[in-house]
Write an enzyme that holds these catalytic residues in place. Structure first.
Site, PDB file in Angstrom:
ATOM      1  N   SER A 107       0.872  -1.178   0.000  1.00  0.00           N
ATOM      2  CA  SER A 107       0.000   0.000   0.000  1.00  0.00           C
ATOM      3  C   SER A 107       0.906   1.224   0.000  1.00  0.00           C
ATOM      4  CB  SER A 107      -0.847  -0.005   1.275  1.00  0.00           C
ATOM      5  OG  SER A 107      -1.359   1.296   1.540  1.00  0.00           O
ATOM      6  N   TYR A 159      -2.403  -1.321  10.416  1.00  0.00           N
ATOM      7  CA  TYR A 159      -2.334  -1.441   8.955  1.00  0.00           C
ATOM      8  C   TYR A 159      -0.975  -0.940   8.433  1.00  0.00           C
ATOM      9  CZ  TYR A 159      -3.909  -1.049   4.083  1.00  0.00           C
ATOM     10  OH  TYR A 159      -4.043  -1.181   2.723  1.00  0.00           O
TER      11      TYR A 159
HETATM   12  C1  BGC Z   1      -6.187   1.729   1.892  1.00  0.00           C
HETATM   13  C2  BGC Z   1      -7.331   2.652   1.524  1.00  0.00           C
HETATM   14  C3  BGC Z   1      -6.843   4.099   1.466  1.00  0.00           C
HETATM   15  C4  BGC Z   1      -5.609   4.209   0.604  1.00  0.00           C
HETATM   16  C5  BGC Z   1      -5.040   5.623   0.579  1.00  0.00           C
HETATM   17  C6  BGC Z   1      -5.020   1.963   0.986  1.00  0.00           C
HETATM   18  O1  BGC Z   1      -3.968   1.135   1.362  1.00  0.00           O
HETATM   19  O2  BGC Z   1      -6.630   0.372   1.769  1.00  0.00           O
HETATM   20  O3  BGC Z   1      -8.362   2.527   2.469  1.00  0.00           O
HETATM   21  O4  BGC Z   1      -7.864   4.923   0.944  1.00  0.00           O
HETATM   22  O5  BGC Z   1      -4.619   3.321   1.065  1.00  0.00           O
HETATM   23  O6  BGC Z   1      -4.926   6.184   1.849  1.00  0.00           O
END
Ligand code: BGC
Length: 261
Positions: free
Chosen positions: A145, A158
């Site tokens: 991410s 996360y």
């Molecule tokens: C998340 C999203 C978020 C995006 C940008 C991703 O990794 O799953 O929920 O909108 O990052 O912040």
């Protein structure tokens, strides 16, 4: 199209919906053998399988929790038993929930770390064992991410999991490069998927997110699938240990847009 992907067997975890589903479909269009792993939500799986078959690929679904060792082993074994090989592992399964860090329970912390990081580790480990045993110069893709580098208040579990995925990807890439096995990450930004549905249904929240994206729009799952097939293909034969950011510029300090600073 990437002709070398035809006939290759790819396992995609968490592929019932969202980015995983789009990746499954795209590999099907490349005429690969697709193993669709899902955890609890089976909606969409049958439709994806039908679409893959229509496109000339083959597909099966396998239920399983990637953070469970036996399940991870069984999923790779099923790929082998069904298609006779396992060439590409895409550790995509992931989850997130919003909680101020001082209120985050150990249970919630563990859940997110287990699915996002431990699941990707077990998927990678089983794929590596399989590839080494069968001398397959395959490749592994870990779904990261933008939050492997962008701090994100209320999402410490996360961000910690994705920071972990980043270093795991780099370490495995280095360790298995001598065997011809490539390991890479993909870092999507904000993408139109069920994980984000609630947020993007709220026009204010959607606008706030869109402001963080220099390209000015929320990405589509197919735009992530497009980079996954490239990374997995022989066109990326010399690429290992990277995180490929597909984020519309989100990681490029959007608050400086317009020459601020
Ligand atoms: C998340 C999203 C978020 C995006 C940008 C991703 O990794 O799953 O929920 O909108 O990052 O912040």
């Amino acid at each position: 199209m990437y002709p070398d992907l035809a006939g290759k067997t790819v396992v995609i975890t968490g592929a019932a919906t969202g980015i995983g589903q789009a990746i499954a479909l795209r590999f099907g269009q490349e005429k690969a053998n697709v193993v669709i792993n899902y955890h609890s939500n089976h909606d969409g799986v049958e439709e994806t399988i039908a679409k893959i078959k229509e496109a000339g690929g083959q597909a099966i679904d396998v239920q399983g929790d990637m953070s469970n060792e036996e399940d991870a082993q069984r999923i790779v074994q099923t790929a082998h038993d069904t298609f006779g090989s396992m060439d590409i592992m895409i550790n995509n399964a992931g989850m997130e929930n919003e909680v101020p860090s001082h209120e985050l329970s150990l249970d919630d912390w563990n859940k997110v770390i287990n699915v996002n990081l431990t699941g990707a580790f077990l998927g990678s480990r089983e794929a590596l064992r399989y590839m080494l045993k069968h001398q397959i110069k395959g490749n592994i893709i870990n779904m990261s991410s933008v939050h492997e580098i962008i701090p994100w208040p209320h999402f410490v579990h996360y961000t910690a999991s994705k920071g972990g995925v980043k270093m795991m990807t780099q370490t495995l890439a280095m360790e298995y490069a001598p065997h011809g096995i490539r390991v890479n990450g993909i870092a999507p930004g904000a993408i139109n998927t069920p994980i984000n549905a609630e947020k993007f249904e709220d026009p204010e929240k959607k606008e706030a997110v869109t402001k963080l994206i220099p390209m000015g729009y929320i990405g589509e799952p197919e735009e992530i699938a497009a980079v996954a097939v490239w990374l997995a293909s022989s066109e990326a034969s010399y690429v290992t240990g990277i995180t490929l950011f597909a984020d519309g510029g989100m990681t490029k300090y959007p608050s400086f847009q317009g020459g601020n600073g």
